[in-house]
Design an enzyme around this catalytic site. Structure first.
Site, PDB file in Angstrom:
ATOM      1  N   CYS A 129       0.836  -1.145  -0.165  1.00 36.48           N
ATOM      2  CA  CYS A 129       0.038  -0.004   0.000  1.00 36.48           C
ATOM      3  C   CYS A 129       0.921   1.308  -0.236  1.00 36.48           C
ATOM      4  O   CYS A 129       0.641   2.008  -0.864  1.00 36.48           O
ATOM      5  CB  CYS A 129      -0.916  -0.187   1.125  1.00 36.48           C
ATOM      6  SG  CYS A 129      -1.882   1.779   1.305  1.00 36.48           S
ATOM      7  N   GLU A 146      -4.475  -4.059  -3.642  1.00 32.98           N
ATOM      8  CA  GLU A 146      -4.525  -2.649  -4.248  1.00 32.98           C
ATOM      9  C   GLU A 146      -5.301  -2.516  -5.527  1.00 32.98           C
ATOM     10  O   GLU A 146      -6.076  -1.374  -5.708  1.00 32.98           O
ATOM     11  CB  GLU A 146      -3.281  -2.227  -4.334  1.00 32.98           C
ATOM     12  CG  GLU A 146      -2.214  -1.817  -3.011  1.00 32.98           C
ATOM     13  CD  GLU A 146      -3.056  -0.612  -2.302  1.00 32.98           C
ATOM     14  OE1 GLU A 146      -3.071   0.445  -2.938  1.00 32.98           O
ATOM     15  OE2 GLU A 146      -3.383  -0.936  -1.110  1.00 32.98           O
TER      16      GLU A 146
END
Length: 273
Positions: free
Chosen positions: A185, A258
């Site tokens: 992330c 993601e």
């Protein structure tokens, strides 16, 4: 010869960035050997391609990250054409994601093997809860989102799956596994921020998402991400290939999540029932 000197200079001045550049260069040229890429025999220079673990992660995750970077949501952020309602949806989901993400730093304090790492995780947790979350609330307010709106937001299926995966790994695995989940992330956001700022520098001033791009391309955000990168290498040191494969698996899964996160916000996906 110029390429040879450039490679050596890059690695000497910027070991991490230089290594990533070389890996990208070889990939672009369709080469697997530094010798064939620069056109003459190398000895000592060949050792420059001995990768750190995070360089390995970086190279192997590129097919996933390239899809992330080319996702319509990310592209819209960069050129400023992203629909406002989609960004509002994103801000709400990102807020509740960050609440869960912060728990990983708390778990990092517990899992830390020494006081220095424990102190750093505690500091990051404090900053996340007392400063970054407030900045997020202030930024959301610019789009008409109140704190009540943020606090009332429920995790979507994709968001719940993503955060639950990381928390499950963190609870049952090692500190290295926790960091392998944390890292994608932060790292990919940094990559995206730098990429968008570079590609759209001429139109950034009129981009409604300028603040987002500047935040994630900033040195401040980058320094925090670099700490996680360095910590990942530190924790991976001395581990067997079997153990490294587990870490890379977590890194790849989180990277795929993601993509699903961008897709979820682009399509404003929610519970169907």
């Amino acid at each position: 010869m110029k390429l040879h000197l450039m490679i050596c200079n890059l690695y000497t001045r910027f070991p991490m960035e230089g290594g990533f550049f070389i890996l990208k260069l070889l990939r672009a040229k369709g080469e697997t050997s530094l010798q064939t890429a620069i056109g003459f025999p190398v000895n000592k220079e060949e050792s420059l391609l001995k990768r750190s673990f995070t360089e390995r992660l970086y190279q192997n995750v590129q097919p996933i990250w390239e899809k992330n970077h080319n996702h319509p949501f990310v592209v819209g952020l960069g050129n400023g054409t992203l629909e406002r309602d989609k960004f509002i949806y994103y801000l709400k989901q990102d807020y509740v994601y960050l609440v869960e993400y912060a728990k990983l730093f708390a778990m990092g304090v517990v899992k830390a093997g020494n006081l220095d790492i424990m102190t750093r995780f505690a500091a990051v947790l404090h900053e996340s809860l007392h400063f970054e979350m407030e900045l997020h609330r202030q930024y959301a307010a610019e789009f008409g989102i109140t704190r009540t709106d943020l606090e009332a937001t429920q995790l979507t299926p994709a968001n719940l799956a993503y955060t639950s995966y990381m928390l499950q790994v963190a609870a049952n695995g090692s500190l290295a596994e926790l960091v392998a989940c944390l890292l994608p992330c932060a790292w990919d956001y940094w990559e995206i921020g730098k990429l968008l700022k570079l590609n759209h520098r001429d139109t950034l001033e009129t981009n409604p998402y300028k603040k987002w791009i500047e935040t994630y391309s900033s040195e401040t955000f980058g320094s925090g991400t670099q700490w996680l990168i360095d910590l990942m290498d530190q924790l991976a040191s001395g581990k067997s290939e079997t153990e490294l494969a587990v870490l890379e698996h977590h890194f790849q899964i989180a990277s795929k999540y993601e993509y699903l996160f961008w897709d979820m916000n682009d399509k404003k996906q929610d519970w169907p029932v």
